[in-house]
Design an enzyme around this catalytic site. Sequence first.
Site, short mmCIF file in Angstrom:
data_model
loop_
_atom_site.label_atom_id
_atom_site.label_comp_id
_atom_site.label_asym_id
_atom_site.label_seq_id
_atom_site.Cartn_x
_atom_site.Cartn_y
_atom_site.Cartn_z
N LYS A 62 31.50 85.36 35.31
CA LYS A 62 32.90 84.99 35.05
C LYS A 62 33.34 85.53 33.69
CE LYS A 62 32.64 80.88 37.97
NZ LYS A 62 32.41 79.42 38.06
N GLN A 91 31.34 74.45 34.11
CA GLN A 91 30.55 74.82 35.28
C GLN A 91 29.85 73.60 35.88
OE1 GLN A 91 30.63 77.82 36.68
NE2 GLN A 91 29.17 77.32 38.28
N ASP A 147 40.15 75.62 37.20
CA ASP A 147 39.33 75.31 38.38
C ASP A 147 40.12 74.50 39.41
OD1 ASP A 147 36.71 76.18 38.75
OD2 ASP A 147 35.94 74.87 37.16
N1 GUN Z 1 30.07 75.34 40.78
C1 GUN Z 1 30.13 75.94 42.00
N2 GUN Z 1 31.36 76.45 42.20
C2 GUN Z 1 32.08 76.18 41.10
C3 GUN Z 1 33.42 76.47 40.72
O1 GUN Z 1 34.21 77.08 41.45
N3 GUN Z 1 33.79 76.03 39.50
C4 GUN Z 1 32.94 75.35 38.68
N4 GUN Z 1 33.41 74.92 37.51
N5 GUN Z 1 31.70 75.05 39.01
C5 GUN Z 1 31.27 75.48 40.21
#
Ligand code: GUN
Length: 312
Positions: free
Chosen positions: A53, A97, A120
């Site tokens: 990311k 995350q 998110d």
């Molecule tokens: N863990 C798995 N998918 C995601 C996501 O799209 N965002 C975040 N913050 N954590 C995740």
Amino acid sequence: MSADLISGTETARVLRAEIAERVARLRGQGLVPGLATVLVGTNPASEIYVRMKGRAAGEVGLESRQITLPEDTAEAELLGVVAGLNADPRVHGILVQLPLPAPIREPRVLEAVDPGKDVDGFHPLNMGRLAAGDPDVLAPCTPAGVIELLLRAGHDPAGKHAVVVGRSNIVGRPMALLLLRKGRGGNATVTVAHSHTRDLGAITRLADILIVAAGRPEVVRAGMVKPGAVVIDVGVNRVDDPAAERGYRVVGDVAFAEVREVAAAISPVPGGVGPMTIAMLLHNTVRAAERQWRATGLLVTESVTPVRSEAS
Ligand code: GUN
């Protein structure tokens, strides 16, 4: 006949190029969108995702910052970090995350993120807006990426029967809400199946568009798919494979080789939904930044976006 391949890698490349153009225009006005990612602990998959990311953010010209905290970080400390990012005018998007290590309470942390910086889309306010059908909400990146992938591959969900397998807050639930929403990428008839669904195959066989986010390797087999359906596989699973160099291989929630012979179009794993999730995170960050600048008068233009998901 073998299904068409719906390439997330290719679609995400196009989307990222559009976003990079948009960021360059903003930078020309002295405005730099900023994304902060927060990683707690050493979950190997999370480490990889966060690194990807951050790299993708840099590639489209975003200012990206990664905050890494130890596994034993106290919830109060993490909340303090989030509060600092909320207050920082150079940070327009915040991503914590998941999963977070126990005993940190994920809902507490997600609720602490400023809803305007919640790229998110996991804050209850944004989830609520999504549930209410708000066309402008910051929507969770994976399901938003699936919609974008479907549209750009020419499979508009409008009027179709979409079956979603899985009801997680990250994918299945918001996926169903996006498909149900009025407007672009929505207007589907939606069924949600999950771990308590009886005779899953009978439900999935009804789908014109089948979106699988079950979190279990290759649960959807050829006999569970209507001939001619469009299949989107959200799963990412490691399965042991002594013949593979690393001792494992990555498979989706769909038995790709056999379903490919039944479906009209199918997204692969890897190279399907994954790259779209990251592209939508970048997209959400730019949208969040533009909104924040408009609110403070720093940006006075109408949205300059060429990104089609802004249109209704
Ligand atoms: N863990 C798995 N998918 C995601 C996501 O799209 N965002 C975040 N913050 N954590 C995740």
